[in-house]
Design an enzyme around this catalytic site. Structure first.
Site, mmCIF file in Angstrom:
data_model
loop_
_atom_site.group_PDB
_atom_site.id
_atom_site.type_symbol
_atom_site.label_atom_id
_atom_site.label_comp_id
_atom_site.label_asym_id
_atom_site.label_seq_id
_atom_site.Cartn_x
_atom_site.Cartn_y
_atom_site.Cartn_z
ATOM 1 N N MET A 151 -13.563 7.509 3.680
ATOM 2 C CA MET A 151 -12.642 7.543 4.798
ATOM 3 C C MET A 151 -11.688 8.709 4.591
ATOM 4 S SD MET A 151 -10.186 4.225 4.461
ATOM 5 C CE MET A 151 -9.281 3.783 2.982
ATOM 6 N N HIS A 192 -2.778 3.705 -3.897
ATOM 7 C CA HIS A 192 -4.033 3.592 -3.163
ATOM 8 C C HIS A 192 -3.907 2.747 -1.892
ATOM 9 C CE1 HIS A 192 -8.295 4.206 -5.075
ATOM 10 N NE2 HIS A 192 -8.077 4.998 -4.057
ATOM 11 N N GLU A 193 -4.417 3.257 -0.787
ATOM 12 C CA GLU A 193 -4.515 2.518 0.481
ATOM 13 C C GLU A 193 -3.183 1.949 0.960
ATOM 14 O OE1 GLU A 193 -7.121 3.408 1.435
ATOM 15 O OE2 GLU A 193 -8.460 3.502 -0.257
ATOM 16 N N GLY A 194 -2.134 2.725 0.798
ATOM 17 C CA GLY A 194 -0.821 2.310 1.283
ATOM 18 C C GLY A 194 0.103 1.922 0.152
#
Length: 626
Positions: free
Chosen positions: A164, A473-475
Site C-alpha cells: 500500500m 507503523h500504520e498510524g
C-alpha cells in the site's frame, strides 16, 4: 513437547474463545478442532524450519540494490527470504480465510490469526506477508470482478505480492497533502476491462516490500488525486482516489505482457529494525521505464505516467484504502505482540539458566551459599510478570478482535452488528496498546539479560529494535488516540462505548461471584466508571482542540481498562477449566492477572486526571520555549 506459545494459543482459542463453536456456522462446517490443530501444527513447523534459524541473517544481511540492466535498480535479498516466502505461500496461508472458490480454506479468521503468530515470533522481518493479504482483501471489497480475478486472486495464490502506497516525502501521515496525480489515459480510459485506466505521476515513501524479486509481480495500491476541470488537484481528502498500479503490466487474463510499468525504485530506507523487509522510495511515472501508449491513448513518452486502474468511485480512495488500513492496524498489533512474546520466552529461558547472586536472608546475603538462578530474585519475577501480563494480554486482545471479525461476517444479525461496532472501537487499542507495552516487554527482556542483553550475542536486542517500528507503523499513537477520543467513543451518540461497557460489566458481575476474583471485579467496575465519567466530562465543554490535546493519556487509560477486562475474563476461563490450579500454566495465568490489577490498572488515575481537567500544559507550551 508442546511449546509455551502453542499451549497459550490452545487455551485462548478453545478454553476462552470457543473456536470450535464456529464450526456450527455454515461457512466453517467442514472444519473441526482437528483441522484447526493441523493448521497450527503446519505453521509452527514452517516457522521453526524456515524462519527462526534465519532471523539473525536477515537482520545482518540487509537488502541491497544493484543495477537491473535497464537503467534502474533491483533489490537483492538473502536466499533464506526466498525460501521462507515460498514455503509460506505453498502452505496456503495467504488465502486461508478466503472462499473455496478463491483457492482458500474458509478458515475462521480467528484460527488464521493465531497460526500467523508463529511466524511473527520466529522472524518478523521474513514473516511480514500482511500487506499482500490486506491488499487483496481491499480489492475484493471494492474492486471490479475483473480486478478481483486478476489481481486479488494472484496475490492469494502467491504468484504476486501486494503493497500500500500512501505516504509521500512532503506529506507523511497528512494524506490530505499528497500530490501524486492520476490523469485519465485518453478518451477510452474507462473502457479497459481491468477498470478505468489512468496515468500516475508522483513519489511515494515508506513502502514496505515495495521492490523485490520474491514474486513475479507486485501489486501496488496507490492513493492519488484526479485533477479537477481546471487541471488543479482538489485540496483535502475529497479528491483522493485509489489505484491498482502493477509493477509488471498484465492483460485481462492476468498474464504478464512482458512490459514493465513506469515505477522506479529511488532507494531503500535503512531502518533500526525489520531490516529483512525492504522499505522503499518509489517514483511513479518519472520516465525510467516509459510505457507505450495504448491505441487511442492520450499520453506517451518519458514522464507520461505509470498505468493504474481505479478502484471504486472517484474521490473514495480513503474509504477503499482504510479497509486495508484497519486490517493492517490489527496485524501490526499482532506483530508487536509476537515480538514481545519472543523476547519474553528468551528472557524467561535465560532467567532459569543464569546463576547469579544469592537470596537475601534475615542477616543479609550468605556469601558461602551457592548462587541461585536469576528467576529466584523478586525483581526478576516482577519483570517477567510484567512481560507476561503485557504480551499474553495483548495476544488475547488481538485474538478477541479476530473473533469479532468472524462474528461480524458470519454471526446472526444482532451478533454481527455488535461485533462490527466493537471492532471499530477496539481497533485503535488493538494496534497501539501492544505496540507500546510489548515494546516495554522487550526492554525488560534486555534488562533481565543484563549487559549481555545489550549485545548482539543474544536475540533480545533485535526484538526491541524490530518492535520499535510498530508504534509508528500504520498510524502513530497520536493518530490512534485522536481517532479513539475524537471519533470512536462518540460513534452513534456513544452507543458503541455503551456496548463495550455492557460487556465489561458482564465480566465483572460474573467474576464478583468467584471469591478469588471478587476484588479484581470491583476494581474493574470502578475503573470502567471512571473512564466513562471522564469521557463525558471531557466533552462537556465541546472544545475539540482542548479535549484532544490529551488524547494519548486517554488512549493509554482506555487500553489499560480494556486489558484489565481481558485479564479478568481470562482468569474466569482459567478457573472454569482448572479450578484447583493444578497446572502450572493456570497458576501463571492467575499470577499475571493479579499483577495487572495490582501494578498496572492503578496507572489510569494519573492518565485520566489530565484528561478530566483538560490540562493545557502541552498545548500552551510556546514553540520558542523549547
Amino acid at each position: 513437547m508442546t511449546s509455551p506459545l502453542r499451549s497459550t494459543l490452545d487455551f485462548l482459542l478453545h478454553d476462552w474463545l470457543q473456536a470450535e463453536s464456529l464450526t456450527a456456522r455454515p461457512r466453517f462446517a467442514d472444519h473441526s478442532r482437528e483441522t484447526f490443530d493441523a493448521v497450527l501444527d503446519t505453521c509452527e513447523r514452517i516457522a521453526r524450519g524456515k524462519y527462526a534459524p534465519f532471523n539473525r541473517i536477515v537482520d545482518t544481511e540487509e537488502p541491497r540494490t544493484e543495477p537491473d540492466g535497464a537503467g534502474g535498480l533491483r533489490v537483492v535479498l538473502p536466499a533464506c527470504t526466498h525460501d521462507a516466502r515460498r514455503a509460506y505461500a505453498d502452505s496456503g496461508m495467504l488465502a486461508a480465510a478466503q472462499d473455496y472458490e478463491q483457492g482458500g480454506m474458509q478458515l475462521p479468521y480467528l484460527v488464521d490469526a493465531a497460526a500467523n503468530v508463529f511466524f511473527g515470533c520466529a522472524s518478523i522481518s521474513i514473516g511480514s506477508n500482511l500487506l499482500t493479504t490486506g491488499n487483496a482483501n481491499a480489492i475484493l471489497a471494492h474492486g471490479t470482478p475483473a480486478q478481483q480475478q486478476v489481481f486479488a486472486a494472484n496475490e492469494f495464490n502467491g504468484r504476486w505480492a501486494g503493497t500500500m502506497c500512501l505516504s509521500e516525502p512532503q506529506a507523511g501521515s497528512s494524506l490530505s497533502d499528497i500530490a501524486t496525480r492520476a490523469e485519465p489515459d485518453g478518451e477510452g480510459f474507462d473502457a479497459d476491462p481491468l477498470g478505468p485506466r489512468y496515468r500516475l505521476r508522483g513519489n511515494k515513501m515508506w513502502i514496505s516490500a515495495g521492490e523485490h524479486e520474491l514474486t513475479e509481480n507486485i501489486v501496488h495500491l496507490v492513493l492519488a488525486k484526479i485533477p479537477g476541470p481546471d487541471g488543479k488537484l482538489v485540496p483535502g481528502v475529497k479528491g483522493i482516489s485509489l489505484f491498482i498500479v502493477p509493477k509488471q503490466l498484465v492483460d485481462a487474463e492476468g498474464q504478464l505482457t512482458g512490459e514493465r510499468n513506469d515505477i522506479a525504485l529511488a532507494g531503500l530506507n535503512h531502518k533500526l529494525g525489520w531490516r529483512g523487509t525492504t522499505n522503499t522510495l518509489l517514483n511513479f511515472g518519472e520516465g525510467k521505464y516509459p510505457v507505450r501508449a495504448e491505441q487511442g491513448g492520450g499520453l506517451d513518452g518519458a514522464g507520461a505516467g505509470a498505468i493504474g486502474y481505479r478502484v471504486g468511485a472517484p474521490g473514495e480512495g480513503l474509504k477503499c484504502m482504510f479497509h486495508m488500513m484497519n486490517e493492517a492496524r490489527i496485524a501490526i498489533g499482532m506483530a508487536a505482540t509476537a515480538l514481545g512474546l519472543a523476547g519474553y520466552y528468551a528472557s524467561l529461558d535465560y532467567a532459569r539458566q543464569r546463576l547469579q547472586g544469592r537470596p537475601m536472608g534475615a542477616g543479609g546475603k550468605d556469601a558461602g551459599a551457592p548462587q541461585v538462578a536469576l528467576i529466584a530474585h523478586a525483581d526478576i519475577k516482577r519483570m517477567l510478570l510484567a512481560q507476561k501480563s503485557y504480551c499474553e494480554g495483548a495476544l488475547a486482545l488481538n485474538l478477541y478482535c479476530a473473533r469479532l471479525v468472524d462474528d461480524g461476517r458470519t454471526g446472526d444479525a444482532q451478533q454481527a452488528q455488535d461485533a462490527r461496532l466493537l471492532l471499530e472501537l477496539l481497533t485503535p487499542i488493538a494496534k497501539s496498546w501492544p505496540s507500546e507495552n510489548c515494546l516495554e516487554a522487550n526492554s525488560l527482556a534486555i534488562q533481565i539479560h543484563g549487559g549481555y542483553g545489550y549485545t548482539r550475542d543474544f536475540s533480545v536486542e533485535q526484538y526491541w529494535r524490530d518492535n520499535r517500528l510498530n508504534m509508528i507503523h500504520e498510524g502513530t499513537h497520536g493518530i490512534q488516540a485522536m481517532d479513539l477520543l475524537g471519533r470512536k467513543v462518540l460513534m452513534q451518540g456513544g452507543a458503541t462505548l455503551a456496548l463495550l461497557a455492557r460487556r465489561v460489566r458482564a465480566t465483572a458481575q460474573a467474576a464478583a461471584a468467584v471469591p478469588p476474583l471478587a476484588l479484581h471485579a470491583a476494581q474493574l467496575g470502578d475503573a470502567l466508571q471512571q473512564l466513562l465519567d471522564v469521557t463525558q466530562e471531557a466533552w462537556a465543554g465541546g472544545d475539540a482542540q482542548q479535549v484532544l490535546a490529551n488524547a494519548v493519556p486517554y488512549l493509554q487509560a482506555f487500553g489499560h481498562v480494556v486489558l484489565a477486562w481481558v485479564w479478568l475474563d481470562l482468569a474466569l476461563a482459567t478457573l472454569r477449566s482448572d479450578a484447583q490450579l493444578a497446572q502450572p500454566a493456570s497458576a501463571g495465568r492467575l499470577g499475571a492477572a493479579r499483577y495487572f490489577f495490582h501494578y498496572e490498572l492503578p496507572k489510569i488515575d494519573a492518565w485520566l486526571a489530565v484528561v478530566r481537567r483538560c490540562d493545557s500544559t502541552c498545548a500552551d507550551m510556546a514553540s520558542e520555549a523549547f
